[in-house]
Motif scaffolding. Structure first.
Motif, mmCIF file in Angstrom:
data_model
loop_
_atom_site.group_PDB
_atom_site.id
_atom_site.type_symbol
_atom_site.label_atom_id
_atom_site.label_comp_id
_atom_site.label_asym_id
_atom_site.label_seq_id
_atom_site.Cartn_x
_atom_site.Cartn_y
_atom_site.Cartn_z
ATOM 1 N N ILE A 5 0.831 -1.214 0.000
ATOM 2 C CA ILE A 5 0.000 0.000 0.000
ATOM 3 C C ILE A 5 0.864 1.263 0.000
ATOM 4 C CG2 ILE A 5 -1.670 1.335 1.319
ATOM 5 C CD1 ILE A 5 -2.992 -1.263 2.140
ATOM 6 N N PRO A 6 1.884 1.391 0.890
ATOM 7 C CA PRO A 6 2.730 2.584 0.821
ATOM 8 C C PRO A 6 3.440 2.730 -0.526
ATOM 9 C CG PRO A 6 3.063 1.436 2.889
ATOM 10 C CD PRO A 6 2.240 0.538 2.036
ATOM 11 N N LEU A 7 3.856 1.582 -1.110
ATOM 12 C CA LEU A 7 4.549 1.645 -2.395
ATOM 13 C C LEU A 7 3.616 2.134 -3.493
ATOM 14 C CD1 LEU A 7 7.118 1.120 -3.978
ATOM 15 C CD2 LEU A 7 6.365 -1.254 -4.299
ATOM 16 N N ILE A 8 2.391 1.582 -3.517
ATOM 17 C CA ILE A 8 1.412 2.027 -4.518
ATOM 18 C C ILE A 8 1.095 3.509 -4.339
ATOM 19 C CG2 ILE A 8 -0.974 1.794 -5.278
ATOM 20 C CD1 ILE A 8 -0.759 -1.199 -4.718
ATOM 21 N N PHE A 9 0.904 3.903 -3.087
ATOM 22 C CA PHE A 9 0.600 5.301 -2.789
ATOM 23 C C PHE A 9 1.738 6.207 -3.277
ATOM 24 C CE2 PHE A 9 0.136 8.911 0.238
ATOM 25 C CZ PHE A 9 -1.156 9.281 -0.110
ATOM 26 N N GLY A 10 2.978 5.775 -3.058
ATOM 27 C CA GLY A 10 4.123 6.564 -3.496
ATOM 28 C C GLY A 10 4.220 6.650 -5.010
ATOM 29 N N ILE A 11 4.016 5.507 -5.685
ATOM 30 C CA ILE A 11 4.113 5.496 -7.150
ATOM 31 C C ILE A 11 3.027 6.352 -7.784
ATOM 32 C CG2 ILE A 11 3.878 4.031 -9.193
ATOM 33 C CD1 ILE A 11 5.234 1.795 -7.582
ATOM 34 N N ILE A 206 10.416 15.051 -3.954
ATOM 35 C CA ILE A 206 10.219 14.995 -2.502
ATOM 36 C C ILE A 206 9.311 13.822 -2.136
ATOM 37 C CG2 ILE A 206 9.193 16.221 -0.543
ATOM 38 C CD1 ILE A 206 10.102 18.840 -1.924
ATOM 39 N N TRP A 207 8.246 13.637 -2.916
ATOM 40 C CA TRP A 207 7.313 12.533 -2.671
ATOM 41 C C TRP A 207 8.035 11.181 -2.766
ATOM 42 C CZ3 TRP A 207 1.945 13.432 -1.877
ATOM 43 C CH2 TRP A 207 1.166 12.273 -1.761
ATOM 44 N N ALA A 208 8.877 11.056 -3.795
ATOM 45 C CA ALA A 208 9.622 9.810 -3.958
ATOM 46 C C ALA A 208 10.578 9.597 -2.785
ATOM 47 C CB ALA A 208 10.404 9.828 -5.277
ATOM 48 N N PHE A 213 11.940 6.795 2.221
ATOM 49 C CA PHE A 213 12.258 6.872 3.651
ATOM 50 C C PHE A 213 11.275 6.046 4.469
ATOM 51 C CE2 PHE A 213 11.502 8.926 7.772
ATOM 52 C CZ PHE A 213 12.768 8.839 8.331
ATOM 53 N N LEU A 214 9.979 6.144 4.128
ATOM 54 C CA LEU A 214 8.960 5.382 4.855
ATOM 55 C C LEU A 214 9.199 3.882 4.709
ATOM 56 C CD1 LEU A 214 6.322 5.146 6.446
ATOM 57 C CD2 LEU A 214 5.087 5.349 4.265
ATOM 58 N N LEU A 215 9.467 3.422 3.488
ATOM 59 C CA LEU A 215 9.687 1.992 3.266
ATOM 60 C C LEU A 215 10.956 1.521 3.983
ATOM 61 C CD1 LEU A 215 8.768 1.783 -0.527
ATOM 62 C CD2 LEU A 215 7.393 1.002 1.412
ATOM 63 N N SER A 216 11.974 2.361 3.951
ATOM 64 C CA SER A 216 13.215 1.997 4.633
ATOM 65 C C SER A 216 12.992 1.881 6.134
ATOM 66 C CB SER A 216 14.286 3.046 4.330
ATOM 67 O OG SER A 216 15.466 2.786 5.066
ATOM 68 N N ARG A 217 12.236 2.824 6.688
ATOM 69 C CA ARG A 217 11.960 2.790 8.129
ATOM 70 C C ARG A 217 11.109 1.580 8.488
ATOM 71 N NH1 ARG A 217 12.275 6.136 12.405
ATOM 72 N NH2 ARG A 217 10.654 5.965 14.012
ATOM 73 N N ARG A 219 11.083 -1.243 6.947
ATOM 74 C CA ARG A 219 11.925 -2.433 6.838
ATOM 75 C C ARG A 219 12.821 -2.569 8.072
ATOM 76 N NH1 ARG A 219 15.056 -3.525 1.358
ATOM 77 N NH2 ARG A 219 12.901 -4.022 0.811
ATOM 78 N N ARG A 220 13.382 -1.445 8.557
ATOM 79 C CA ARG A 220 14.265 -1.507 9.727
ATOM 80 C C ARG A 220 13.505 -1.904 10.998
ATOM 81 N NH1 ARG A 220 16.304 3.443 7.871
ATOM 82 N NH2 ARG A 220 15.283 4.489 9.621
ATOM 83 N N VAL A 221 12.314 -1.335 11.155
ATOM 84 C CA VAL A 221 11.545 -1.605 12.364
ATOM 85 C C VAL A 221 11.007 -3.019 12.345
ATOM 86 C CG1 VAL A 221 9.504 -0.955 13.679
ATOM 87 C CG2 VAL A 221 10.979 0.817 12.724
ATOM 88 N N GLY A 222 10.360 -3.414 11.238
ATOM 89 C CA GLY A 222 9.820 -4.761 11.096
ATOM 90 C C GLY A 222 8.566 -4.961 11.932
ATOM 91 N N PRO A 223 7.748 -5.929 11.552
ATOM 92 C CA PRO A 223 6.492 -6.155 12.282
ATOM 93 C C PRO A 223 6.712 -6.688 13.680
ATOM 94 C CG PRO A 223 6.844 -7.883 10.657
ATOM 95 C CD PRO A 223 7.919 -6.879 10.425
ATOM 96 N N HIS A 224 7.786 -7.470 13.903
ATOM 97 C CA HIS A 224 8.004 -8.077 15.211
ATOM 98 C C HIS A 224 8.399 -7.039 16.246
ATOM 99 C CE1 HIS A 224 7.573 -11.981 13.368
ATOM 100 N NE2 HIS A 224 8.540 -11.691 12.503
ATOM 101 N N ALA A 225 9.119 -5.989 15.803
ATOM 102 C CA ALA A 225 9.508 -4.949 16.756
ATOM 103 C C ALA A 225 8.297 -4.242 17.305
ATOM 104 C CB ALA A 225 10.445 -3.948 16.069
ATOM 105 N N ARG A 226 7.302 -3.978 16.464
ATOM 106 C CA ARG A 226 6.093 -3.316 16.929
ATOM 107 C C ARG A 226 5.322 -4.211 17.884
ATOM 108 N NH1 ARG A 226 1.866 -1.430 12.487
ATOM 109 N NH2 ARG A 226 1.633 -3.712 12.383
ATOM 110 N N THR A 227 5.273 -5.532 17.585
ATOM 111 C CA THR A 227 4.546 -6.457 18.459
ATOM 112 C C THR A 227 5.185 -6.539 19.829
ATOM 113 O OG1 THR A 227 3.888 -7.766 16.542
ATOM 114 C CG2 THR A 227 3.708 -8.807 18.698
#
Length: 232
Positions: A5-11, A206-208, A213-217, A219-227
């Motif tokens: 979804i973020p990738l589609i939104f960005g593109i 800027i949008w790109a 930046f959002l996708l990179s962040r 990826r670094r955080v990951g779903p398990h870190a939030r859980t």
């Protein structure tokens, strides 16, 4: 899947912004062609004054007239690069054919506003024009002091009892003392499409960058870190 979804939104956002930039580049090309056509029309050989000039067909048409200035003038406060504050002198001219026309003779220095300019025989080459300088913020003219703040063809024609169009002088023979002709040109026609295009392309960049930046962040955080953060 969480990146989709973020990738589609960005593109999609980048595509829209780039499309707007490309559209402005196309508009820039169109406007440059229009300005080139106007400049060619302005510089063409003059023709006799049409019987009933119309703004739609005759704007910038080069014309030539002969006649006599009447001494009746309207003064438009203006500013000219390298001259500063000046007055445009709008005069009624009685032509040899018996017509009274409105002529922008040119500019004078402000101290010369009330200098005598008696009627004189003149031959004028200029361009038909219907300046669009008035809006809801334009002050009413100070008729007692004879100071106008825009070239209002309808009001000026009525004031000088002239036909409802203006000739902006390019050359006057002989010279009218103290007056410098200020021919019509394309300088006042807005052409901001390049700036608009640069703005849209910059926003796309800027949008790109924000998307990356959002996708990179994410990826670094990951779903398990939030859980694990939620269970802490």
């Amino acid at each position: 899947m969480r990146f989709v979804i973020p990738l589609i939104f960005g593109i999609v956002g980048c595509a829209v912004l780039i499309a707007l930039g490309v559209w402005q580049v196309q508009r820039l090309t169109w406007k440059q062609e229009v300005l080139s056509q106007i400049e060619s029309r302005i510089a063409a050989d003059p023709v006799p004054l049409p019987a009933a000039p119309q703004a739609g067909d005759d704007r910038y048409l080069p014309v030539q007239i002969a006649g006599q200035t009447t001494g009746d003038e309207l003064h438009v406060l203006a500013s000219v690069k390298e001259m500063g504050a000046v007055y445009r002198v709008i005069s009624a001219v009685d032509t040899v054919e018996g017509r009274r026309v409105l002529v922008d003779l040119g500019v004078i220095a402000t101290p010369a506003k009330d200098a005598p300019r008696p009627p004189q025989e003149v031959a004028i080459i200029g361009n038909l024009h219907w300046p669009e300088e008035t809006d809801g913020f334009t002050p009413d003219p100070d008729r007692d002091a004879n100071i106008w703040f825009a070239r209002d063809v309808a009001a000026m024609s009525a004031a000088l009892r002239a036909e409802p169009f203006m000739i902006v002088a390019r050359a006057i023979t002989p010279d009218v003392p103290g007056i410098t002709p200020l021919p019509v040109g394309t300088e006042g026609i807005p052409n901001d499409h390049l700036q608009y295009a640069m703005t849209w392309f910059s926003l796309a960049l800027i949008w790109a960058g924000m998307t990356a930046f959002l996708l990179s962040r994410m990826r670094r955080v990951g779903p398990h870190a939030r859980t694990s953060e939620e269970h802490r």
